[in-house]
Design an enzyme around this catalytic site. Structure first.
Site, PDB file in Angstrom:
ATOM      1  N   GLU A 183      -9.847  -2.165   5.326  1.00 16.20           N
ATOM      2  CA  GLU A 183     -10.541  -1.726   6.583  1.00 16.20           C
ATOM      3  C   GLU A 183     -11.643  -2.681   6.783  1.00 16.20           C
ATOM      4  O   GLU A 183     -11.961  -3.336   5.836  1.00 16.20           O
ATOM      5  CB  GLU A 183     -10.840  -0.469   6.540  1.00 16.20           C
ATOM      6  CG  GLU A 183      -9.711   0.743   6.705  1.00 16.20           C
ATOM      7  CD  GLU A 183      -8.816   0.866   7.782  1.00 16.20           C
ATOM      8  OE1 GLU A 183      -8.978  -0.067   8.707  1.00 16.20           O
ATOM      9  OE2 GLU A 183      -8.284   1.868   8.129  1.00 16.20           O
TER      10      GLU A 183
ATOM     11  N   ASP B  24       0.837  -1.425   0.064  1.00 15.11           N
ATOM     12  CA  ASP B  24      -0.034   0.138   0.188  1.00 15.11           C
ATOM     13  C   ASP B  24       0.822   1.236  -0.108  1.00 15.11           C
ATOM     14  O   ASP B  24       2.143   1.122   0.452  1.00 15.11           O
ATOM     15  CB  ASP B  24      -0.984  -0.090   1.256  1.00 15.11           C
ATOM     16  CG  ASP B  24      -0.265  -0.486   2.716  1.00 15.11           C
ATOM     17  OD1 ASP B  24       0.829  -0.360   2.534  1.00 15.11           O
ATOM     18  OD2 ASP B  24      -0.925  -0.659   3.568  1.00 15.11           O
TER      19      ASP B  24
ATOM     20  N   ASN C 248      -7.393  -3.177  14.386  1.00 14.11           N
ATOM     21  CA  ASN C 248      -8.742  -3.485  14.233  1.00 14.11           C
ATOM     22  C   ASN C 248      -8.877  -4.570  13.071  1.00 14.11           C
ATOM     23  O   ASN C 248      -9.889  -4.913  12.391  1.00 14.11           O
ATOM     24  CB  ASN C 248      -9.520  -2.077  13.444  1.00 14.11           C
ATOM     25  CG  ASN C 248      -8.925  -1.683  12.350  1.00 14.11           C
ATOM     26  OD1 ASN C 248      -7.747  -2.307  11.577  1.00 14.11           O
ATOM     27  ND2 ASN C 248      -9.482  -0.802  11.604  1.00 14.11           N
TER      28      ASN C 248
ATOM     29  N   HIS D 210      -6.874  -4.629  10.416  1.00 12.30           N
ATOM     30  CA  HIS D 210      -6.902  -4.516   8.836  1.00 12.30           C
ATOM     31  C   HIS D 210      -5.429  -5.213   8.421  1.00 12.30           C
ATOM     32  O   HIS D 210      -4.556  -5.193   9.041  1.00 12.30           O
ATOM     33  CB  HIS D 210      -6.887  -2.977   8.691  1.00 12.30           C
ATOM     34  CG  HIS D 210      -5.819  -2.075   8.982  1.00 12.30           C
ATOM     35  ND1 HIS D 210      -5.876  -1.126   9.896  1.00 12.30           N
ATOM     36  CD2 HIS D 210      -4.592  -2.041   8.631  1.00 12.30           C
ATOM     37  CE1 HIS D 210      -4.728  -0.488  10.064  1.00 12.30           C
ATOM     38  NE2 HIS D 210      -3.849  -1.210   9.340  1.00 12.30           N
TER      39      HIS D 210
HETATM   40  C1  GLP Z   1      -0.380   0.258   8.569  1.00 13.24           C
HETATM   41  C2  GLP Z   1      -0.041  -0.613   7.332  1.00 13.24           C
HETATM   42  C3  GLP Z   1      -0.201  -2.090   7.597  1.00 13.24           C
HETATM   43  C4  GLP Z   1       0.549  -2.644   8.984  1.00 13.24           C
HETATM   44  C5  GLP Z   1      -0.232  -1.736   9.964  1.00 13.24           C
HETATM   45  C6  GLP Z   1       0.036  -2.035  11.333  1.00 13.24           C
HETATM   46  O1  GLP Z   1      -1.681   0.489   8.527  1.00 13.24           O
HETATM   47  N1  GLP Z   1      -0.754  -0.320   6.088  1.00 13.24           N
HETATM   48  O2  GLP Z   1       0.396  -3.045   6.594  1.00 13.24           O
HETATM   49  O3  GLP Z   1       0.386  -3.695   9.263  1.00 13.24           O
HETATM   50  O4  GLP Z   1      -0.056  -0.283   9.754  1.00 13.24           O
HETATM   51  O5  GLP Z   1       1.308  -1.198  11.615  1.00 13.24           O
HETATM   52  P1  GLP Z   1       2.439  -1.690  12.943  1.00 13.24           P
HETATM   53  O6  GLP Z   1       3.099  -2.836  12.561  1.00 13.24           O
HETATM   54  O7  GLP Z   1       3.060  -0.320  13.032  1.00 13.24           O
HETATM   55  O8  GLP Z   1       1.570  -1.856  14.260  1.00 13.24           O
END
Ligand code: GLP
Length: 245
Positions: free
Chosen positions: A142, A67, A135, A137
């Site tokens: 989402e 993304d 959440n 995702h």
């Molecule tokens: C963002 C990314 C996800 C990732 C998520 C969790 O939203 N788009 O790919 O898994 O963050 O991030 P973290 O690893 O900082 O908790």
């Protein structure tokens, strides 16, 4: 789903990095799906260290990222282009032409989605690395996203923007939109590794193992995939270890 519970973040990072480097050794021209967020940083550090020790090469590796934010200049320090350069690509021998992230050129967003999706459909991701949002995702899919969804423009939830606020000066600076691979693209990967660490992921991990398969919890789609490994630390495994599923 296979489950590996590690002592801490460091050992979880090593386990995931070993899985990735073993896959690169077996297939040097592997196609990797890569993730951002704080979770995979330790994995990328391990991979850089293996590269520096001459244990692996990225010279024939191709990557597709999950993304990218919409509305951040590509060279903004929190764009996922910058994140990947800083945390992995600038430190290994990957060819620039083999790196792919969604383009968030504001002039042609819809076409960017179509083009990224075409690229994904014309290749096959051998190994997809995922984190998970609190959440549930994955990528930026989402809650409520169809499991048939392909690459699209997503409106980020307040929860996700709040969670990601820590990387920005204020909530106002956190983009409201992103382009993300869809759940279908993710499920098309041959092998998936989801890494989750820390107590703030314990509820999401618990829900992931609850047998529920529901659009309300995007990561639950992984129950439909036949080669997914979840690598977590003891904190994220809190409820599993207490047998509170
Ligand atoms: C963002 C990314 C996800 C990732 C998520 C969790 O939203 N788009 O790919 O898994 O963050 O991030 P973290 O690893 O900082 O908790």
């Amino acid at each position: 789903m296979n489950l590996i519970i590690c002592n801490d973040y460091e050992s979880a990072s090593k386990v995931v990095a070993n899985m990735i480097s073993d896959s690169i050794k077996i297939k040097p021209n592997i196609t990797l799906g890569l993730a951002t967020g704080s979770t995979p940083i330790g994995v990328y550090n391990e991979l850089i260290s293996k590269y520096n020790r001459g244990l692996i090469s990225f010279s024939n590796v191709t990557t597709y990222n999950l993304d990218e934010y919409i509305g951040l200049p590509i060279d903004h320090k929190e764009s996922y282009h910058s994140f990947m350069d800083r945390n992995l690509f600038n430190h290994v021998d990957i060819k620039r032409e083999n790196i792919h992230l969604p383009s968030c050129d504001l002039n042609d967003l819809n076409n960017n989605c179509i083009e990224y999706n075409k690229m994904l459909n014309s290749t096959s991701i051998d190994l997809q690395l995922l984190g998970i949002g609190a959440n549930g995702h994955i990528g930026f899919n989402e809650p409520g996203t169809s499991f048939e969804q392909e690459t699209f423009i997503v409106e980020l939830t307040n929860k996700t923007r709040e969670d990601n606020k820590r990387f920005f000066n204020s909530i106002e600076e956190v983009p409201k939109l992103a382009i993300t691979m869809g759940i279908k693209n993710i499920l098309d990967s041959k092998k998936i590794i989801l890494m989750a660490t820390g107590e703030n992921k314990a509820s999401a991990v618990k829900r992931l193992f609850s047998q529920e398969v529901s659009l309300d919890f995007p990561a639950s789609c992984l129950n439909l995939h036949n080669d997914t490994t979840i690598v977590i630390d003891k904190e994220a495994a809190k409820f599993i270890l207490k047998n509170e599923l």
